[in-house]
Write an enzyme that holds these catalytic residues in place. Sequence first.
Site, short mmCIF file in Angstrom:
data_model
loop_
_atom_site.label_atom_id
_atom_site.label_comp_id
_atom_site.label_asym_id
_atom_site.label_seq_id
_atom_site.Cartn_x
_atom_site.Cartn_y
_atom_site.Cartn_z
N ASP A 131 -1.26 26.48 -3.90
CA ASP A 131 0.12 26.39 -3.44
C ASP A 131 0.96 27.43 -4.18
O ASP A 131 1.37 27.22 -5.31
CB ASP A 131 0.68 24.98 -3.70
CG ASP A 131 2.01 24.76 -3.00
OD1 ASP A 131 2.74 25.75 -2.80
OD2 ASP A 131 2.32 23.61 -2.64
N HIS B 142 8.14 26.87 -7.50
CA HIS B 142 7.57 26.18 -8.65
C HIS B 142 7.33 27.08 -9.86
O HIS B 142 6.83 26.59 -10.87
CB HIS B 142 6.26 25.51 -8.23
CG HIS B 142 6.42 24.59 -7.05
ND1 HIS B 142 7.14 23.43 -7.11
CD2 HIS B 142 5.97 24.70 -5.77
CE1 HIS B 142 7.11 22.84 -5.92
NE2 HIS B 142 6.43 23.59 -5.09
N ILE C 108 10.64 23.50 -10.16
CA ILE C 108 10.22 22.10 -10.18
C ILE C 108 8.70 22.00 -10.05
O ILE C 108 8.03 22.94 -9.59
CB ILE C 108 10.88 21.29 -9.05
CG1 ILE C 108 10.48 21.83 -7.67
CG2 ILE C 108 12.39 21.28 -9.22
CD1 ILE C 108 10.99 20.99 -6.51
N GLY D 35 5.13 18.28 -5.97
CA GLY D 35 4.98 16.84 -5.76
C GLY D 35 3.52 16.43 -5.76
O GLY D 35 3.16 15.37 -6.26
#
Length: 457
Positions: free
Chosen positions: A230, A235, A250, A253
Amino acid sequence: ESISVLNDVLSQIESQGNVSMNSTSSGSVVSSSASIVGRELATNVYKYTHLEPILYALGVGMSTKDPDHLKFLFEGSEDFCCLPSFGVIPAQTSMFGGVPSLPGLNIDLAKVRKRSVKSDLWTSFLKQNLTTCTCSSFLTGQLTSVSTIADILDKGSGAVLLIDVNTYCGKDLVCYNQFSLFFIGAGRFGGKRTSEKAKVTVDPPKRPPDAVISDVTTADQAALYRLSGDWNPLHVDPSFAALGGFKKPILHGLCSFGFAARNVLKQFANNDVNRFKAIKVRFARPVFPGQTLQTEMWKEGNRIHFQTKVKETGEVAIAGGYVDIVPALDKPSAREPLKTAGLQSDLVFEEIGRRVKEIGNELVKKVNAVFQWDITKDGKTAMQWTIDLKNGSGAVYQGPARSSADTTFTLSDEDFMDVVQQKTNPQKAFFSGKLKMKGNIMLSQKLEMILKDYAKL
């Protein structure tokens, strides 16, 4: 920034977040739900070696500091396998590319606003062979994932897109994922609000959790996890995170999801990946690298409810989660030996047993270790032997170690005879995968001395 960058992000829609959108000049964002449902988005081939599941395990916080983690981090481990939650990795890439160009879904990339975090994920393992498919040591292979639109819902303030992803190993369906993506501003197109196809989250019991595990994520957690595929700059790039309205990058998830899944696996399934049947989560709040993930778990029969909080803030990052586990199978008594006739290795262990009776006290002083041998035939354990050179005056007996073994060896009856007759070098047998060892491998040098000097091989 440029539309091309935003297009790249949108093409990597992940279960971590949602995309906020406005209606286009042509009218409703969703122009024809009927033309969308059932449409295939993409077929993706995911190629792998043992490297991918190891990188994934490191990305979700596994460490060699915990001996229970070694089978997820060392391809030479006898029990080498991948975490069940690894099943989302080949699945997520198959759905990313098709959403922006989906006929009937009018997306104006120029009006993409701040992303909010509110999406669901359901993962089901239809056959317990995902590990076998993805973790064959020293081999390469591939998984094929096919994504389709299961349904689209009108929530008023937005539209929910249900995406089903079926992942195959050859012709075998090994994993099914359902991603639920929420598009803010895309509602009020006259569609239905609910779907019988949607897997729903379940609130945990209203009592104190049965278990709580805390994990401190590192500042580099997202940078490490992104190596699993990803590459969203949200991120890792502070400037890009700021465009999304975040003060800093961040955590994925799906990274927090992996932390929670492995905690449930260890706490309630003894790290037996074959007992992990399905998992459902809702991503509720963002997590920043360096924060502490606190997973709270409740056992209700074969379902483990859980939620994950950010310990520093008390906010729930993963809500309404649960894992369905398979009950543990009854195993034969640990002291009851297997009984299989016709093994050549039996004669060797019987001879070693006679020697141990003669000079066991001397051997215990030299070795001070317990060795267990799992002898296989036709790929299955046919006999177990224990050489105890640690307790009393030593002993050799059929069956698993009565106390914990310091080193356990696994190899076939035929390969065992080749090793003890010096037709095959033990190191060569180990590196070729014929001989597997776990525990204190250095003690094997002492055992080799005993075999040479006392077994009349």
